[in-house]
Motif scaffolding. Structure first.
Motif, mmCIF file in Angstrom:
data_model
loop_
_atom_site.group_PDB
_atom_site.id
_atom_site.type_symbol
_atom_site.label_atom_id
_atom_site.label_comp_id
_atom_site.label_asym_id
_atom_site.label_seq_id
_atom_site.Cartn_x
_atom_site.Cartn_y
_atom_site.Cartn_z
ATOM 1 N N PHE A 64 0.868 -1.183 0.000
ATOM 2 C CA PHE A 64 0.000 0.000 0.000
ATOM 3 C C PHE A 64 0.902 1.229 0.000
ATOM 4 N N THR A 65 0.934 1.937 -1.120
ATOM 5 C CA THR A 65 1.984 2.931 -1.352
ATOM 6 C C THR A 65 1.419 4.337 -1.523
ATOM 7 N N LEU A 66 2.072 5.304 -0.893
ATOM 8 C CA LEU A 66 1.691 6.703 -1.068
ATOM 9 C C LEU A 66 1.975 7.155 -2.500
ATOM 10 N N GLY A 67 1.057 7.928 -3.055
ATOM 11 C CA GLY A 67 1.304 8.520 -4.363
ATOM 12 C C GLY A 67 2.541 9.395 -4.354
ATOM 13 N N TRP A 68 2.781 10.091 -3.249
ATOM 14 C CA TRP A 68 3.971 10.944 -3.106
ATOM 15 C C TRP A 68 5.243 10.134 -3.302
ATOM 16 N N VAL A 69 5.282 8.931 -2.738
ATOM 17 C CA VAL A 69 6.448 8.067 -2.884
ATOM 18 C C VAL A 69 6.567 7.579 -4.324
ATOM 19 N N ALA A 70 5.447 7.170 -4.921
ATOM 20 C CA ALA A 70 5.474 6.644 -6.288
ATOM 21 C C ALA A 70 5.945 7.701 -7.284
ATOM 22 N N GLN A 71 5.606 8.972 -7.040
ATOM 23 C CA GLN A 71 6.065 10.054 -7.917
ATOM 24 C C GLN A 71 7.580 10.119 -7.982
ATOM 25 N N ARG A 72 8.237 9.824 -6.887
ATOM 26 C CA ARG A 72 9.689 9.977 -6.780
ATOM 27 C C ARG A 72 10.449 8.669 -6.981
ATOM 28 N N HIS A 73 9.741 7.557 -6.996
ATOM 29 C CA HIS A 73 10.397 6.252 -7.096
ATOM 30 C C HIS A 73 9.634 5.350 -8.066
ATOM 31 N N GLY A 74 9.463 5.835 -9.290
ATOM 32 C CA GLY A 74 8.706 5.074 -10.273
ATOM 33 C C GLY A 74 9.297 3.708 -10.568
ATOM 34 N N SER A 75 10.605 3.610 -10.653
ATOM 35 C CA SER A 75 11.232 2.319 -10.953
ATOM 36 C C SER A 75 10.994 1.318 -9.827
ATOM 37 N N LEU A 76 10.883 1.810 -8.596
ATOM 38 C CA LEU A 76 10.605 0.931 -7.463
ATOM 39 C C LEU A 76 9.212 0.320 -7.586
ATOM 40 N N MET A 77 8.255 1.098 -8.085
ATOM 41 C CA MET A 77 6.903 0.567 -8.272
ATOM 42 C C MET A 77 6.929 -0.590 -9.270
ATOM 43 N N ARG A 78 7.720 -0.448 -10.305
ATOM 44 C CA ARG A 78 7.818 -1.524 -11.293
ATOM 45 C C ARG A 78 8.527 -2.746 -10.705
ATOM 46 N N ARG A 79 9.503 -2.517 -9.835
ATOM 47 C CA ARG A 79 10.186 -3.644 -9.182
ATOM 48 C C ARG A 79 9.197 -4.437 -8.334
ATOM 49 N N ILE A 80 8.333 -3.745 -7.626
ATOM 50 C CA ILE A 80 7.337 -4.412 -6.787
ATOM 51 C C ILE A 80 6.428 -5.291 -7.637
ATOM 52 N N VAL A 81 5.913 -4.729 -8.704
ATOM 53 C CA VAL A 81 4.989 -5.463 -9.571
ATOM 54 C C VAL A 81 5.695 -6.611 -10.287
ATOM 55 N N ASP A 82 6.891 -6.362 -10.785
ATOM 56 C CA ASP A 82 7.629 -7.401 -11.509
ATOM 57 C C ASP A 82 7.971 -8.589 -10.616
ATOM 58 N N ALA A 83 8.055 -8.358 -9.300
ATOM 59 C CA ALA A 83 8.341 -9.445 -8.361
ATOM 60 C C ALA A 83 7.097 -10.251 -8.004
ATOM 61 N N GLY A 84 5.945 -9.867 -8.559
ATOM 62 C CA GLY A 84 4.724 -10.629 -8.331
ATOM 63 C C GLY A 84 3.875 -10.157 -7.173
ATOM 64 N N HIS A 85 4.213 -9.009 -6.606
ATOM 65 C CA HIS A 85 3.435 -8.460 -5.500
ATOM 66 C C HIS A 85 2.338 -7.543 -6.023
ATOM 67 N N GLU A 86 1.360 -7.275 -5.177
ATOM 68 C CA GLU A 86 0.307 -6.332 -5.538
ATOM 69 C C GLU A 86 0.725 -4.920 -5.132
#
Length: 296
Positions: free
Chosen positions: A62-84
Motif C-alpha cells: 500500500f503505497t503513497l502517491g507521493w512516494v510513487a512520484q519519486r520512485h517510479g522504478s521501485l513501483m515496477r520492481r514491486i509489480v515485476d516481483a509478483g506483488h500487488e
C-alpha cells in the motif's frame, strides 16, 4: 522455521511511506519540508523485497502517491516481483480530515500516479492511519465509484489516534449493492475484549509470542485470515531521529527497530501469507453475509 500446518492464507501488507511521513510526527515535520529530508524508503523496500523473495511469499504494498512520484522504478520492481501494488492515498492525510470531495480527489490522484508508474490497475486501498470510521460513510461510495475493489482501512478497536470499535472484526461489505469489501486489520480476543494484533508498533513492542498466539487464534479457532502490516522504516534502525517530537511519539516510533527484521522473518516463516487482493476475493462471500448481520 517450518510453516504452521494450516489452510488459511493470511494477508501480508507493507504500508509504503518514509520515516518522516508517519502520523507520530505530523505535528513536528511540515509537508513542505519533505523533499529536503533524507529519502530512505527505496532502500528499505528493496530489503523487504529481498526478504520476501527468500521466503517465497507475495504481499501487497500500500503505497503513497507521493512516494510513487519519486520512485517510479521501485513501483515496477514491486509489480515485476509478483506483488500487488495498492494505494495508501497521496500524502498520508487522514480520511476523517477530508470532506467527501477532497477525499475523492486524493484517491484519484494517488491511483493515477501509481498506475502511471507501474503500468497496472490499482484496485486496493488502505487509509492512512486506518482513518475510515463512523465519521466517513461517504468514503466507501467514493472508493467504489473510482473502481476500487477492496479496502483495508478499518481498525475495529478503540485507540487514541484511530479506531472504529463497533465495526466487524472480519471482512464486511460496507455498501449494499456493491462488490466493494472492507478487510479490517487483525484483532484478537483476550479476556473478552478486542486487542490489536495486526502488526505495526504492536508487533515491534510486544513479545513475538503474542503475535503467534493471536494469529493462531484467528486461523485455528475462527478459521479466518489474519491481516498483518508493517512499514519500511520499521526495519531501519539507523533512520534519523526527530528533534522536538513528543516522548510518546518517539517511544512509539523507535522502540524495537533493531529487532524488527528478525521478528518479521520469524513470522513470515511460521505462517502462510499472500496478497491482499487474493484475500479479498476469498473473503467476499463471507463479507456480504456479515454486512447483512451487522445491519448495514
Amino acid at each position: 522455521m517450518e510453516k504452521t500446518q494450516q489452510t488459511v492464507i493470511n494477508g501480508l501488507s507493507v504500508d509504503v511511506e518514509d520515516w518522516f511521513q508517519v502520523g507520530a510526527f505530523e505535528n513536528v515535520i511540515d509537508r513542505d519540508d519533505w523533499d529536503d529530508l533524507s529519502l530512505r524508503v527505496e532502500d528499505n523496500v528493496l530489503r523487504i523485497l529481498d526478504m520476501f523473495a527468500e521466503a517465497e511469499v507475495k504481499a501487497t504494498f500500500f503505497t503513497l502517491g507521493w512516494v510513487a512520484q519519486r520512485h517510479g522504478s521501485l513501483m515496477r520492481r514491486i509489480v515485476d516481483a509478483g506483488h500487488e501494488l495498492a494505494s495508501h492515498g497521496y500524502d498520508h492525510a487522514r480520511v476523517f480530515n477530508f470532506d467527501r470531495q477532497e477525499f475523492g480527489q486524493d484517491i484519484a490522484k494517488a491511483q493515477k500516479i501509481l498506475e502511471d508508474a507501474s503500468g497496472v490497475k490499482i484496485t486496493g486501498y488502505r487509509a492512512p492511519s486506518f482513518s475510515i470510521d463512523q465519521r466517513t460513510p461517504w468514503a466507501y461510495e467514493e472508493l467504489a465509484a473510482q473502481g476500487y475493489r477492496y479496502s483495508s482501512s478499518v481498525a475495529p478497536i478503540a485507540h487514541d489516534h484511530y479506531g472504529w470499535r463497533e465495526a466487524p472484526r472480519f471482512a464486511f461489505s460496507p455498501l449494499r449493492g456493491s462488490d466493494l469489501v472492507e478487510i479490517p486489520v487483525t484483532t484478537a480476543i483476550l479476556g473478552g475484549k478486542r486487542v490489536a494484533a495486526g502488526g505495526g508498533g504492536f508487533f515491534r513492542v510486544l513479545p513475538y509470542a503474542f503475535s503467534r498466539w493471536a494469529i493462531r487464534q484467528v486461523n485455528r479457532e475462527e478459521n479466518r485470515p489474519a491481516v498483518f502490516y508493517f512499514h519500511p522504516w520499521e526495519i531501519d534502525p539507523d533512520q534519523p531521529r526527530v528533534p522536538g517530537a513528543p516522548i510518546k511519539s518517539r517511544l512509539r516510533h523507535y522502540t524495537g527497530l533493531k529487532q524488527m527484521s528478525a521478528k518479521l522473518r520469524g513470522l513470515i516463516g511460521e505462517f502462510a501469507w499472500g496478497r491482499m487482493d487474493e484475500v479479498a476475493e476469498r473473503e467476499a462471500l463471507l463479507a456480504h453475509a456479515t454486512s447483512d448481520e451487522w445491519g448495514e
